[in-house]
Motif scaffolding. Structure first.
Motif, PDB file in Angstrom:
ATOM      1  N   UNK A  46     -77.235 -63.688  26.559  1.00  0.00           N
ATOM      2  CA  UNK A  46     -76.857 -62.297  26.299  1.00  0.00           C
ATOM      3  C   UNK A  46     -75.405 -62.126  25.853  1.00  0.00           C
ATOM      4  N   UNK A  47     -74.662 -63.209  25.686  1.00  0.00           N
ATOM      5  CA  UNK A  47     -73.286 -63.108  25.193  1.00  0.00           C
ATOM      6  C   UNK A  47     -73.229 -63.262  23.675  1.00  0.00           C
ATOM      7  N   UNK A  48     -74.354 -63.094  23.020  1.00  0.00           N
ATOM      8  CA  UNK A  48     -74.420 -63.215  21.559  1.00  0.00           C
ATOM      9  C   UNK A  48     -73.687 -62.075  20.867  1.00  0.00           C
ATOM     10  N   UNK A  49     -73.528 -62.190  19.576  1.00  0.00           N
ATOM     11  CA  UNK A  49     -72.844 -61.186  18.754  1.00  0.00           C
ATOM     12  C   UNK A  49     -73.689 -59.915  18.625  1.00  0.00           C
ATOM     13  N   UNK A  50     -73.093 -58.901  18.082  1.00  0.00           N
ATOM     14  CA  UNK A  50     -73.729 -57.616  17.788  1.00  0.00           C
ATOM     15  C   UNK A  50     -75.021 -57.826  17.002  1.00  0.00           C
ATOM     16  N   UNK A  99     -73.529 -56.670  32.173  1.00  0.00           N
ATOM     17  CA  UNK A  99     -74.664 -57.098  33.007  1.00  0.00           C
ATOM     18  C   UNK A  99     -74.648 -58.612  33.199  1.00  0.00           C
ATOM     19  N   UNK A 100     -74.276 -59.328  32.165  1.00  0.00           N
ATOM     20  CA  UNK A 100     -74.176 -60.789  32.263  1.00  0.00           C
ATOM     21  C   UNK A 100     -73.051 -61.175  33.215  1.00  0.00           C
ATOM     22  N   UNK A 101     -71.885 -60.563  33.057  1.00  0.00           N
ATOM     23  CA  UNK A 101     -70.758 -60.867  33.946  1.00  0.00           C
ATOM     24  C   UNK A 101     -71.082 -60.534  35.402  1.00  0.00           C
ATOM     25  N   UNK A 102     -71.772 -59.440  35.610  1.00  0.00           N
ATOM     26  CA  UNK A 102     -72.073 -58.994  36.972  1.00  0.00           C
ATOM     27  C   UNK A 102     -72.947 -59.979  37.737  1.00  0.00           C
ATOM     28  N   UNK A 103     -73.689 -60.817  37.037  1.00  0.00           N
ATOM     29  CA  UNK A 103     -74.495 -61.840  37.707  1.00  0.00           C
ATOM     30  C   UNK A 103     -73.614 -62.859  38.427  1.00  0.00           C
ATOM     31  N   UNK A 104     -72.369 -62.989  37.991  1.00  0.00           N
ATOM     32  CA  UNK A 104     -71.454 -63.997  38.526  1.00  0.00           C
ATOM     33  C   UNK A 104     -70.295 -63.403  39.325  1.00  0.00           C
ATOM     34  N   UNK A 105     -70.129 -62.112  39.289  1.00  0.00           N
ATOM     35  CA  UNK A 105     -68.943 -61.455  39.862  1.00  0.00           C
ATOM     36  C   UNK A 105     -68.769 -61.717  41.353  1.00  0.00           C
ATOM     37  N   UNK A 106     -69.838 -61.803  42.106  1.00  0.00           N
ATOM     38  CA  UNK A 106     -69.728 -62.015  43.544  1.00  0.00           C
ATOM     39  C   UNK A 106     -69.321 -63.448  43.893  1.00  0.00           C
ATOM     40  N   UNK A 107     -69.557 -64.374  42.986  1.00  0.00           N
ATOM     41  CA  UNK A 107     -69.306 -65.789  43.270  1.00  0.00           C
ATOM     42  C   UNK A 107     -67.992 -66.328  42.712  1.00  0.00           C
ATOM     43  N   UNK A 108     -67.398 -65.599  41.761  1.00  0.00           N
ATOM     44  CA  UNK A 108     -66.195 -66.097  41.082  1.00  0.00           C
ATOM     45  C   UNK A 108     -65.149 -64.987  40.974  1.00  0.00           C
ATOM     46  N   UNK A 109     -63.899 -65.392  41.113  1.00  0.00           N
ATOM     47  CA  UNK A 109     -62.791 -64.449  40.960  1.00  0.00           C
ATOM     48  C   UNK A 109     -62.282 -64.383  39.532  1.00  0.00           C
ATOM     49  N   UNK A 110     -62.420 -65.478  38.790  1.00  0.00           N
ATOM     50  CA  UNK A 110     -61.881 -65.536  37.429  1.00  0.00           C
ATOM     51  C   UNK A 110     -62.848 -66.292  36.522  1.00  0.00           C
ATOM     52  N   UNK A 111     -63.406 -65.572  35.569  1.00  0.00           N
ATOM     53  CA  UNK A 111     -64.398 -66.119  34.644  1.00  0.00           C
ATOM     54  C   UNK A 111     -63.871 -65.968  33.227  1.00  0.00           C
ATOM     55  N   UNK A 112     -64.039 -67.009  32.437  1.00  0.00           N
ATOM     56  CA  UNK A 112     -63.721 -66.928  31.008  1.00  0.00           C
ATOM     57  C   UNK A 112     -65.037 -66.809  30.247  1.00  0.00           C
ATOM     58  N   UNK A 113     -65.065 -65.937  29.260  1.00  0.00           N
ATOM     59  CA  UNK A 113     -66.248 -65.781  28.412  1.00  0.00           C
ATOM     60  C   UNK A 113     -65.868 -66.147  26.988  1.00  0.00           C
ATOM     61  N   UNK A 114     -66.658 -67.008  26.388  1.00  0.00           N
ATOM     62  CA  UNK A 114     -66.466 -67.358  24.988  1.00  0.00           C
ATOM     63  C   UNK A 114     -67.587 -66.653  24.247  1.00  0.00           C
ATOM     64  N   UNK A 115     -67.188 -65.613  23.533  1.00  0.00           N
ATOM     65  CA  UNK A 115     -68.164 -64.775  22.855  1.00  0.00           C
ATOM     66  C   UNK A 115     -67.619 -64.411  21.481  1.00  0.00           C
ATOM     67  N   UNK A 116     -68.000 -63.271  20.958  1.00  0.00           N
ATOM     68  CA  UNK A 116     -67.728 -62.931  19.565  1.00  0.00           C
ATOM     69  C   UNK A 116     -66.822 -61.712  19.448  1.00  0.00           C
ATOM     70  N   UNK A 117     -66.183 -61.609  18.292  1.00  0.00           N
ATOM     71  CA  UNK A 117     -65.191 -60.574  18.057  1.00  0.00           C
ATOM     72  C   UNK A 117     -65.675 -59.168  18.326  1.00  0.00           C
TER      73      UNK A 117
END
Length: 140
Positions: A46-50, A99-117
């Motif tokens: 779900x981190x794909x481009x527009x 929604x994708x980030x929220x799946x990990x929010x409880x387990x991690x304090x700092x997440x990097x996402x490599x996604x699109x402009x």
């Protein structure tokens, strides 16, 4: 070369997990960050481009996709009810990302996402994001 330079930024010392778009260029960048920093990586579809056609059937032609993008820009990321193209709105794109980030929010304090402009543009000043550009966002 840009991905290697990006990977050396000090902010990655705080990152506990990298989430990446499944698209090739994003994965290549994510792998450079992982290689340099030894951070766990997960690929998130779900981190794909527009999407110029969000029906799931991907029936648009290049011309139709260009029309959808033009309408998307003209209407500041909103899709009007009269739109002839079922493109993804900016709000839908942002909700998908969060929604994708929220799946990990409880387990991690700092997440990097490599996604699109275009995805990254939803967080901040709406200016274009350079290739391998970094934005720091707080998600509550």
């Amino acid at each position: 070369m840009l991905a290697q330079q990006c990977a050396q930024q000090p902010l990655f010392a705080q990152v506990q997990l990298i989430l990446s778009s499944p698209y090739t260029r994003a994965l290549q960048t994510a792998l450079e960050i992982v290689r340099f920093n030894d951070i766990p990586l997960k690929v998130e579809l779900e981190l794909h481009e527009w999407l110029p056609d969000n029906t799931g059937s991907r029936t648009d032609t290049n011309e139709q996709a260009a029309t959808a993008h033009k309408l998307y820009r003209q209407h500041a990321g909103k899709r009007t009810t009269a739109s002839p193209r079922p493109y993804e709105s900016a709000a839908e794109m942002k909700a998908r990302f969060l929604a994708t980030l929220n799946k990990y929010a409880a387990s991690y304090d700092c997440i990097a996402c490599v996604t699109h402009g275009e995805v990254m543009r939803q967080f901040g000043d709406q200016k274009d994001v350079d290739c391998c550009g970094v934005r720091v966002i707080a998600v509550n």
